[in-house]
Design a protein around this motif. Structure first.
Motif, PDB file in Angstrom:
ATOM      1  N   ALA A 252       0.839  -1.197   0.000  1.00  0.00           N
ATOM      2  CA  ALA A 252       0.000   0.000   0.000  1.00  0.00           C
ATOM      3  C   ALA A 252       0.875   1.249   0.000  1.00  0.00           C
ATOM      4  N   ASP A 253       0.296   2.369  -0.471  1.00  0.00           N
ATOM      5  CA  ASP A 253       0.985   3.652  -0.346  1.00  0.00           C
ATOM      6  C   ASP A 253       1.139   3.962   1.128  1.00  0.00           C
ATOM      7  N   GLN A 254       2.283   4.547   1.484  1.00  0.00           N
ATOM      8  CA  GLN A 254       2.537   4.878   2.877  1.00  0.00           C
ATOM      9  C   GLN A 254       3.036   6.312   2.996  1.00  0.00           C
ATOM     10  N   MET A 255       2.712   6.924   4.124  1.00  0.00           N
ATOM     11  CA  MET A 255       3.265   8.239   4.439  1.00  0.00           C
ATOM     12  C   MET A 255       3.693   8.226   5.894  1.00  0.00           C
ATOM     13  N   SER A 256       4.790   8.932   6.151  1.00  0.00           N
ATOM     14  CA  SER A 256       5.341   8.975   7.500  1.00  0.00           C
ATOM     15  C   SER A 256       4.543   9.928   8.372  1.00  0.00           C
ATOM     16  N   MET A 257       4.389   9.585   9.643  1.00  0.00           N
ATOM     17  CA  MET A 257       3.709  10.450  10.604  1.00  0.00           C
ATOM     18  C   MET A 257       4.566  11.660  10.973  1.00  0.00           C
TER      19      MET A 257
ATOM     20  N   ARG B  91      -7.129   9.834  26.156  1.00  0.00           N
ATOM     21  CA  ARG B  91      -8.195   8.931  25.715  1.00  0.00           C
ATOM     22  C   ARG B  91      -7.823   8.328  24.362  1.00  0.00           C
ATOM     23  N   GLY B  92      -7.988   7.049  24.234  1.00  0.00           N
ATOM     24  CA  GLY B  92      -7.708   6.350  22.986  1.00  0.00           C
ATOM     25  C   GLY B  92      -6.275   5.851  22.853  1.00  0.00           C
ATOM     26  N   VAL B  93      -5.407   6.230  23.781  1.00  0.00           N
ATOM     27  CA  VAL B  93      -4.019   5.762  23.749  1.00  0.00           C
ATOM     28  C   VAL B  93      -3.879   4.619  24.746  1.00  0.00           C
ATOM     29  N   PRO B  94      -3.571   3.419  24.257  1.00  0.00           N
ATOM     30  CA  PRO B  94      -3.459   2.275  25.156  1.00  0.00           C
ATOM     31  C   PRO B  94      -2.314   2.457  26.155  1.00  0.00           C
ATOM     32  N   ALA B  95      -2.590   2.196  27.410  1.00  0.00           N
ATOM     33  CA  ALA B  95      -1.573   2.274  28.463  1.00  0.00           C
ATOM     34  C   ALA B  95      -1.681   0.998  29.288  1.00  0.00           C
ATOM     35  N   PRO B  96      -0.632   0.552  29.898  1.00  0.00           N
ATOM     36  CA  PRO B  96       0.674   1.201  30.011  1.00  0.00           C
ATOM     37  C   PRO B  96       1.520   1.000  28.751  1.00  0.00           C
ATOM     38  N   TYR B  97       2.551   1.865  28.609  1.00  0.00           N
ATOM     39  CA  TYR B  97       3.535   1.738  27.541  1.00  0.00           C
ATOM     40  C   TYR B  97       4.862   2.295  28.041  1.00  0.00           C
TER      41      TYR B  97
ATOM     42  N   VAL C 168       2.053   0.659  11.244  1.00  0.00           N
ATOM     43  CA  VAL C 168       0.944   1.419  10.662  1.00  0.00           C
ATOM     44  C   VAL C 168       0.011   1.850  11.791  1.00  0.00           C
ATOM     45  N   THR C 169      -0.305   3.152  11.826  1.00  0.00           N
ATOM     46  CA  THR C 169      -1.190   3.673  12.866  1.00  0.00           C
ATOM     47  C   THR C 169      -2.612   3.874  12.365  1.00  0.00           C
ATOM     48  N   ALA C 170      -2.776   4.073  11.064  1.00  0.00           N
ATOM     49  CA  ALA C 170      -4.106   4.303  10.488  1.00  0.00           C
ATOM     50  C   ALA C 170      -4.027   4.129   8.985  1.00  0.00           C
ATOM     51  N   THR C 171      -5.178   3.931   8.367  1.00  0.00           N
ATOM     52  CA  THR C 171      -5.283   3.839   6.914  1.00  0.00           C
ATOM     53  C   THR C 171      -6.442   4.715   6.469  1.00  0.00           C
ATOM     54  N   ASP C 172      -6.209   5.577   5.459  1.00  0.00           N
ATOM     55  CA  ASP C 172      -7.288   6.459   5.010  1.00  0.00           C
ATOM     56  C   ASP C 172      -8.199   5.741   4.010  1.00  0.00           C
ATOM     57  N   ASP C 173      -9.225   6.442   3.538  1.00  0.00           N
ATOM     58  CA  ASP C 173     -10.215   5.843   2.635  1.00  0.00           C
ATOM     59  C   ASP C 173      -9.623   5.396   1.301  1.00  0.00           C
ATOM     60  N   ASP C 174      -8.469   5.973   0.918  1.00  0.00           N
ATOM     61  CA  ASP C 174      -7.813   5.588  -0.329  1.00  0.00           C
ATOM     62  C   ASP C 174      -6.813   4.452  -0.141  1.00  0.00           C
ATOM     63  N   GLY C 175      -6.667   3.968   1.096  1.00  0.00           N
ATOM     64  CA  GLY C 175      -5.748   2.877   1.377  1.00  0.00           C
ATOM     65  C   GLY C 175      -4.339   3.314   1.738  1.00  0.00           C
TER      66      GLY C 175
ATOM     67  N   GLU D 148      -1.445   4.281   4.074  1.00  0.00           N
ATOM     68  CA  GLU D 148      -1.142   3.961   5.467  1.00  0.00           C
ATOM     69  C   GLU D 148      -0.288   5.059   6.099  1.00  0.00           C
ATOM     70  N   ALA D 149      -0.654   5.446   7.312  1.00  0.00           N
ATOM     71  CA  ALA D 149       0.155   6.371   8.106  1.00  0.00           C
ATOM     72  C   ALA D 149       1.098   5.523   8.946  1.00  0.00           C
ATOM     73  N   VAL D 150       2.405   5.805   8.842  1.00  0.00           N
ATOM     74  CA  VAL D 150       3.422   4.977   9.490  1.00  0.00           C
ATOM     75  C   VAL D 150       4.129   5.775  10.588  1.00  0.00           C
ATOM     76  N   ALA D 151       4.219   5.189  11.764  1.00  0.00           N
ATOM     77  CA  ALA D 151       4.940   5.776  12.900  1.00  0.00           C
ATOM     78  C   ALA D 151       6.144   4.892  13.214  1.00  0.00           C
ATOM     79  N   PHE D 152       6.974   5.354  14.167  1.00  0.00           N
ATOM     80  CA  PHE D 152       8.131   4.553  14.551  1.00  0.00           C
ATOM     81  C   PHE D 152       8.244   4.457  16.061  1.00  0.00           C
ATOM     82  N   GLY D 153       8.958   3.448  16.461  1.00  0.00           N
ATOM     83  CA  GLY D 153       9.333   3.236  17.853  1.00  0.00           C
ATOM     84  C   GLY D 153      10.614   2.441  17.827  1.00  0.00           C
ATOM     85  N   TYR D 154      11.025   1.935  18.959  1.00  0.00           N
ATOM     86  CA  TYR D 154      12.201   1.076  19.034  1.00  0.00           C
ATOM     87  C   TYR D 154      11.791  -0.194  19.743  1.00  0.00           C
ATOM     88  N   GLU D 155      12.416  -1.293  19.347  1.00  0.00           N
ATOM     89  CA  GLU D 155      12.150  -2.589  19.950  1.00  0.00           C
ATOM     90  C   GLU D 155      13.473  -3.228  20.335  1.00  0.00           C
ATOM     91  N   PRO D 156      13.443  -4.187  21.252  1.00  0.00           N
ATOM     92  CA  PRO D 156      14.699  -4.862  21.615  1.00  0.00           C
ATOM     93  C   PRO D 156      15.368  -5.427  20.377  1.00  0.00           C
TER      94      PRO D 156
END
Length: 134
Positions: free
Chosen positions: A2-7, A69-75, A114-121, A123-131
């Motif tokens: 899918a097309d992607q754009m960075s957050m 509100r809407g942000v899952p915790a804990p993180y 991917v954090t969200a997808t718009d009506d055209d498909g 994808e909004a892409v975010a980043f984090g770090y993992e072990p």
């Protein structure tokens, strides 16, 4: 794919693997993620863009138990010292948010999701770090 754009502007999704790009002061080497007219450390006006390492170590962290509100915790929210220079505040993802699972100096690597997808498909892409994987 899918097309992607960075957050955020400084997350590059092209040029092979995803990575962060920073503005580095040509005079003193201080790193900034936003555009600057002058360096906050030395006042110089010249900057070069550079690709930052996808790997680093946890400098400090906290486990957030109450969020908007809407942000899952804990993180896990952390500051990451990147290999080769640069520092970024980010969440640590793909890990149980428990003090015994995270440690100072823990090795981490960039992860996108991917954090969200718009009506055209698109994808909004975010980043984090993992072990880091072994």
């Amino acid at each position: 794919m899918a097309d992607q754009m960075s957050m955020v502007e400084y997350l590059s999704l092209g040029d092979g693997d995803p990575h962060l790009v920073a503005n580095v002061c040509d005079s003193c080497g201080t790193t900034f993620f936003d555009r600057r007219n002058a360096c906050a450390a030395c006042g110089a006006r010249g900057f070069s863009q550079t690709r930052l390492s996808n790997n680093g170590a946890v400098r400090t962290f906290t486990i957030v138990h109450r969020a908007a509100r809407g942000v899952p915790a804990p993180y896990v929210s952390a500051v990451i010292d990147l290999d080769g220079g640069g520092r970024v505040k980010s969440n640590i993802v793909n890990i149980e948010p428990a003090p015994e699972k995270v440690s100072l100096g823990m090795r981490v690597q960039l992860a996108t999701y991917v954090t969200a997808t718009d009506d055209d498909g698109t994808e909004a892409v975010a980043f984090g770090y993992e072990p880091e994987s072994a």
